[in-house]
Design a protein around this motif. Sequence first.
Motif, PDB file in Angstrom:
ATOM      1  N   TRP A   1      -4.650 -13.359  27.975  1.00 36.66           N
ATOM      2  CA  TRP A   1      -4.015 -13.402  29.065  1.00 36.66           C
ATOM      3  C   TRP A   1      -4.772 -13.292  30.530  1.00 36.66           C
ATOM      4  CZ3 TRP A   1       0.693 -15.177  28.966  1.00 36.66           C
ATOM      5  CH2 TRP A   1       1.301 -14.767  27.849  1.00 36.66           C
TER       6      TRP A   1
ATOM      7  N   ALA B   1       2.128 -10.118  29.248  1.00 40.28           N
ATOM      8  CA  ALA B   1       1.363  -9.305  28.175  1.00 40.28           C
ATOM      9  C   ALA B   1       2.106  -7.975  27.418  1.00 40.28           C
ATOM     10  CB  ALA B   1       0.110  -8.635  28.875  1.00 40.28           C
TER      11      ALA B   1
ATOM     12  N   ALA C   1       4.138 -19.381  28.821  1.00 34.67           N
ATOM     13  CA  ALA C   1       4.196 -18.010  28.163  1.00 34.67           C
ATOM     14  C   ALA C   1       4.863 -17.929  26.718  1.00 34.67           C
ATOM     15  CB  ALA C   1       4.229 -16.739  29.137  1.00 34.67           C
TER      16      ALA C   1
ATOM     17  N   PHE D   1       1.746 -12.453  34.542  1.00 38.47           N
ATOM     18  CA  PHE D   1       1.235 -12.587  33.228  1.00 38.47           C
ATOM     19  C   PHE D   1       1.000 -11.126  32.642  1.00 38.47           C
ATOM     20  CE2 PHE D   1      -0.351 -16.862  34.328  1.00 38.47           C
ATOM     21  CZ  PHE D   1       0.473 -17.577  33.443  1.00 38.47           C
TER      22      PHE D   1
END
Length: 275
Positions: free
Chosen positions: A23, A62, A137, A58
């Motif tokens: 990430w 995660a 993602a 992000f």
Amino acid sequence: MTAAAKRPPKGRLLAVSLGVAAWVVATLVSAVQEQLFAAYHGRPQDWWPTLGYTAAVFSVWALLTPLVLKAAEAVHAAQLPRVAAAALWILGYPLFAALHVMIFVLLFWPIYGAQAPTAFAMAQPVLLANLDKAAFAYVALVAVAHWRRQFRARSEAAPSAEAAPAGEEGLWIRVSGGSHFLRFDEIDWIAAAGDYAEVHAGGRRLLTDRSLTALAAELPEAAFARIHRSAIIRLDRVREVQRLGRGDAKLLLRSGKTLRLSRRYRDRIAARLSF
């Protein structure tokens, strides 16, 4: 103790470290891409604010990583027809994208919500501005889940270096602290336990790091059958079949354990159990 709790700490630490590193790399690449894109259109942006916002986006993905991987594993384990599985994969994108926005707004409203009168008003522009990141993602996580499952299957399918005792048929299973050999006639039933499996043999319960599907491939078909997506039984351990209606049934084992027979697997073993 759960399967997750039995997972070696070093393995968990390595998985978490690799996930964080991935990430971080995604954040840096995305931030650089945004900088280049803005400069190309004559609207240069400051680096640190761009990096901070991208890191915030992000960081939420995660946090969602374990949930997405678990959902992907559940879809794989369900062994659905391809069309149904594809529909779930597609449906997962807007669901997780919306969940991402909700969490982002809750966490970062004090930082990025100054221009929006309400948190709800902030959600729409965040969603629209990050559709590309959300798609990247989500697809990346689904791909990782698929790769992890394939890698585990290949590892489990590899021939064991340990030979079975002379004259005995069974399988080696890896358990906490080493490996254990079980004769086929010792096994009563096997249950799925997340990414693991729990083998019930007599009064023993052995948690192994192999999946139910991998173990099923090594069991003799004449003696064992799958009765549910999360359970396999040894047929000669069944003492009684109790019909529940609509194709479902309950199986009473000699040990006294009662297991559910799913209608999906009923026809496959009805003749073998003579009911």
